[in-house]
Write a protein that holds these residues in place. Structure first.
Motif, short mmCIF file in Angstrom:
data_model
loop_
_atom_site.label_atom_id
_atom_site.label_comp_id
_atom_site.label_asym_id
_atom_site.label_seq_id
_atom_site.Cartn_x
_atom_site.Cartn_y
_atom_site.Cartn_z
N VAL A 103 1.00 -1.60 0.04
CA VAL A 103 0.17 0.23 0.43
C VAL A 103 0.53 1.46 -0.26
O VAL A 103 2.11 1.16 0.38
N GLY A 104 0.03 2.13 -0.81
CA GLY A 104 0.77 3.55 -0.16
C GLY A 104 1.91 3.89 -1.81
O GLY A 104 1.31 3.49 -2.11
N THR A 105 3.19 4.10 -0.98
CA THR A 105 4.20 4.81 -2.26
C THR A 105 4.58 3.54 -2.62
O THR A 105 5.82 2.83 -2.54
N ALA A 106 3.26 2.04 -3.66
CA ALA A 106 4.54 1.49 -4.26
C ALA A 106 5.48 1.53 -4.96
O ALA A 106 5.19 2.35 -6.18
N ALA A 107 6.82 1.17 -4.51
CA ALA A 107 8.16 1.18 -5.80
C ALA A 107 8.01 0.74 -6.92
O ALA A 107 8.22 -0.73 -6.41
N LEU A 108 7.63 0.81 -7.85
CA LEU A 108 7.31 -0.04 -8.77
C LEU A 108 8.77 -0.39 -9.78
O LEU A 108 8.60 0.04 -10.39
N THR A 109 9.11 -1.04 -9.09
CA THR A 109 10.57 -1.53 -9.12
C THR A 109 10.81 -3.37 -10.31
O THR A 109 9.61 -3.53 -10.20
N VAL A 110 11.26 -3.00 -10.93
CA VAL A 110 11.47 -4.42 -11.86
C VAL A 110 12.83 -4.82 -11.95
O VAL A 110 13.78 -4.61 -12.16
N ASP A 111 12.70 -6.27 -11.93
CA ASP A 111 13.80 -7.18 -12.04
C ASP A 111 13.42 -8.39 -13.07
O ASP A 111 12.01 -8.11 -13.85
N ALA A 112 14.18 -9.30 -13.28
CA ALA A 112 13.49 -9.87 -15.31
C ALA A 112 12.71 -10.33 -14.56
O ALA A 112 11.70 -10.40 -15.77
N ALA A 113 11.98 -11.29 -13.16
CA ALA A 113 11.36 -11.56 -13.83
C ALA A 113 9.59 -10.65 -13.63
O ALA A 113 9.08 -10.99 -14.54
N GLY A 114 9.66 -9.21 -13.40
CA GLY A 114 8.90 -8.42 -13.08
C GLY A 114 9.02 -8.01 -14.67
O GLY A 114 7.89 -7.49 -15.43
N MET A 115 9.84 -8.07 -15.12
CA MET A 115 10.26 -7.01 -16.65
C MET A 115 8.85 -8.37 -17.74
O MET A 115 7.93 -8.03 -18.59
N ARG A 116 9.70 -10.06 -17.72
CA ARG A 116 8.33 -11.25 -17.80
C ARG A 116 7.18 -10.60 -17.56
O ARG A 116 6.27 -10.92 -18.83
N ALA A 117 6.61 -10.32 -16.73
CA ALA A 117 5.28 -9.99 -16.71
C ALA A 117 4.55 -9.15 -16.93
O ALA A 117 3.35 -8.80 -17.60
N GLN A 118 5.53 -8.14 -16.69
CA GLN A 118 5.17 -6.68 -17.77
C GLN A 118 4.66 -7.40 -19.03
O GLN A 118 3.23 -7.47 -20.00
N ASN A 119 5.92 -7.37 -19.65
CA ASN A 119 5.44 -7.55 -21.47
C ASN A 119 4.50 -9.13 -21.98
O ASN A 119 3.96 -8.83 -22.77
N SER A 120 4.42 -9.60 -20.53
CA SER A 120 3.51 -10.90 -21.11
C SER A 120 2.02 -10.04 -20.86
O SER A 120 1.03 -10.56 -21.69
N SER A 121 1.63 -9.18 -19.92
CA SER A 121 0.43 -8.74 -19.76
C SER A 121 0.13 -7.94 -20.48
O SER A 121 -1.05 -7.61 -21.38
N LEU A 122 1.32 -7.16 -21.13
CA LEU A 122 0.96 -6.81 -22.44
C LEU A 122 0.32 -7.10 -23.17
O LEU A 122 -0.07 -6.42 -24.40
N LEU A 123 1.56 -8.67 -24.16
CA LEU A 123 0.86 -8.82 -24.97
C LEU A 123 -0.83 -9.67 -24.67
O LEU A 123 -1.61 -9.95 -25.73
N LEU A 124 -1.36 -9.95 -23.65
CA LEU A 124 -2.27 -10.76 -22.79
C LEU A 124 -3.43 -9.81 -23.53
O LEU A 124 -4.49 -10.29 -23.93
N ASN A 125 -2.75 -8.91 -23.15
CA ASN A 125 -3.94 -7.39 -23.93
C ASN A 125 -3.89 -7.19 -24.68
O ASN A 125 -5.57 -7.18 -25.27
#
Lengths: 408, 408
Positions: free
Chosen positions: A3-25
């Motif tokens: 909650v709060g100031t969510a620090a939206l940091t990215v690691d390798a897994a996050g990268m995959r999650a992000q691209n994956s979501s983009l594709l899914l959408n």
DNA sequence: ACTGGTTTCTTCGCAGTGCGAACGAAGTTT
DNA sequence: AAACTTCGTTCGCACTGCGAAGAAACCAGT
């Protein structure tokens, strides 16, 4: 969940999650699209696209659906979104009824149930009714709970962003102490999302109605109460305290009648169902003893009854004052009118637009379309389900992971 | 620069860019913070944080500034943001003047210039004045152009999101065919950002004024015209056609005087500077022959002159109608009043709040603070510079890359 | 039918990124 | 002085996306 100031940091897994979501959408939006086309549009490399699609396919969210047309070489394999991979439950708590729908991942209603229920003063009864109807829907379609993404709830009250299960103690005093989200979450062990009914009507319009493809829209619900919801940059906008969109209590006539909220000339006192019916009794009343209904006004207006038309005209004119203010302040791309009375269509839109034209800057009007809703009476419940869909399409982990073995 | 459905895909470099921006923003906000603290808050590993900080340090945006206090072990090295690493130029095009400021990366004005200039009807002259003043500011501080991030411009007109250099042909017909962004971009070879003045006032308040730390705010500029700007989720909200915030043409008195825009009873006809001065002439007028000014009203009210106070009271009451609508519709966390007249402070806030209380839902008011601006007369120009700062803090590549050799 | 060119999709080695463990450096506490 | 804590760095690892190469599938012209 941070909650709060969510620090939206990215690691390798996050990268995959992000691209994956983009594709899914993208696959969801396009319904069918080839890997090659995805690679072109996203500027991801073909190899990456293939890898991610394989992931998604493995999780059951997408699948191959045959070959597309050639562009001069090998024909592409089209990937399609599996709308039926999971189900979503949407709940509308109205003033005097509860509606539950079970939808697929494309907002299509597979089953629905409605029951009369006094919501305002009976939290226990309401929750019980909701539980029963939800279970009935699940049973009717033989949907196992593990294939349900979550449960969306539309409440007839502002919902504070920081306590999304609690309803406003000012609007619904009887619900003090209740937490809808927690209550339903413990019953069904599913993620529960709660929001105001008008906000969810707006979301439904944005996904399935007049606002398809757009990102900024305002929905106005014309019923017993007058509420509105804003979609801004594709998201429901709730405001600082969750009360954004309370258009019903804008004062449009300082000499108007007093309102329950303690103010004078609120829009709702002039064009709420109560006021319309009252006016109908004056103008059309002699026909029968019992009070006319909104439905009768709609039918009368359609049939050409001058009294009914006069009522709709008045509605359009008053509403125009508020909508003009809305256009000047927010300049949405589309304003959608919902609620039973809106089904008269142009009979309402014409006087409304005329009224707005007299009160809003022409530049504010230039880019705004004003239309009536084409969604049916279950749009709010569907909007509630859409809230869940939206969340899951952004965060794939919300889809129940079925560690697929070999079950086709 | 991609337009439209920007496919925000991430690769290894993008991952670094994202984390890098996150860190840069954190250092900017905190002013000084240790690597260890950053790692704790972002949940990035210490090694990653060190690597990124080294990057940022190398690019000149941050630097070590000594040791902090120990938490029971080795003392941390504090990292500080170099506010003076680059400069930003902010331009305000008012109705009858042009103001240019040169700021650092903390919104501090290092130099400023103002010149009288009829903006409405004289695009050529205005652009020339802007060019001259900008160059003067650069020369005065001996700032080489390569250390300037960009140029922000506040225009007295709505700015359409899809053509951010063109001003509204309806509000400023003489500017038809001119593109402010392009014009200044070719002159100075710097990125140029253009937005409406009230929007930029809102941004300034959000960064340096009453809205610090918040993300949702509405700013109302009380001057010759009445405009407003919304900050939603930390961003300027422009609406579908760029005209969001045109609060000045909300009809608050259907029996009011006609307005230039063709409507009746617009807020601006009742509380714009013109109306206030006119009213002052009636009430305070016999003192002198020439028309009183807004400044004199402010001074009169402060000194206790009953006529001046009466004018302010009326202003508060009318404004309250519009603000009440705003609270119900948008429910912002803060409403900030700007413009010269707002400097009377409580003398205006008291009647305004009373008026709002009579017209807005108590729930809408509960989470909203209404305050007057504490920023000075250069706030709009500073807001213009802030627009550039905001963009650069999000996308580090906007900072001119100085391939640092060994210049300390 | 065959050939050359095009498009689609996969395979495989490479480079960049963040992570974690280990380590040295610097302070604090006992 | 010794033990402990915190800070920051170094280095090998795992994961990701990329690019080149190649196989498969298709079209068009001869």
């Amino acid at each position: 969940m941070k909650v709060g100031t969510a620090a939206l940091t990215v690691d390798a897994a996050g990268m995959r999650a992000q691209n994956s979501s983009l594709l899914l959408n993208m696959i969801w939006r396009e319904r069918q699209i080839s890997r090659a086309e995805i690679a072109r549009r996203t500027e991801l490399s073909p190899s990456t696209v293939s890898a991610i699609v394989a992931d998604l396919e493995h999780s059951g969210l997408v699948r191959s659906i045959g070959a597309g047309v050639s562009r001069g070489g090998r024909r592409p394999t089209l990937i399609g979104f599996r709308d039926d991979a999971f189900s979503i439950i949407g709940v509308e708590m109205g003033a005097t009824h509860v509606t539950v729908v079970l939808t697929d991942l494309r907002g299509r209603v597979r089953t629905h149930r409605t029951a009369a229920q006094q919501v305002r003063n009976d939290p226990e009864g309401t929750l019980k009714t909701v539980r029963t109807l939800v279970q009935e829907c699940l049973d009717a379609e033989r949907v196992p709970r593990r294939s349900v993404v979550g449960l969306g709830v539309a409440a007839p009250s502002p919902v504070h962003p920081s306590a999304p299960g609690k309803l406003s103690p000012l609007i619904l005093p009887a619900w003090r102490g209740y937490d809808v989200r927690e209550a339903l979450n413990t019953t069904f062990d599913l993620p529960v999302f709660v929001d105001n009914d008008a906000n969810l009507g707006a979301l439904a319009e944005c996904y399935w109605g007049a606002g398809i493809g757009g990102e900024d829209l305002t929905y106005i619900k014309l019923a017993t109460g007058i509420g509105s919801g804003h979609i801004i940059h594709g998201d429901v906008y709730r405001g600082a305290g969750g009360t954004a969109g309370e258009i019903g209590h804008i004062a449009v006539d300082s000499a108007g009648p007093p309102c329950l909220c303690g103010l004078r000339g609120c829009l709702v006192t002039l064009i709420g169902s109560g006021a319309l019916v009252e006016r109908a009794r004056e103008l059309m009343g002699t026909k029968g003893r019992k009070a006319p209904t909104v439905r009768e006004i709609v039918e009368g207006a359609r049939a050409g009854d001058p009294a009914a038309r006069q009522i709709i005209d008045g509605l359009g004119q008053y509403l125009g004052v508020a909508v003009a203010g809305l256009l000047n302040l927010l300049n949405p791309a589309i304003v959608v009118l919902g609620g039973e009375i809106s089904s008269v269509g142009d009979l309402l839109l014409d006087p409304l637009r005329a009224s707005v034209r007299k009160r809003a800057l022409s530049t504010s009007m230039a880019e705004t379309r004003i239309v009536t809703s084409a969604l049916g009476d279950k749009s709010i419940a569907v909007g509630a389900a859409t809230l869940v869909l939206q969340a899951a399409l952004r965060d794939r982990t919300l889809f129940p992971l079925q560690h697929v073995g070999k079950s086709a």
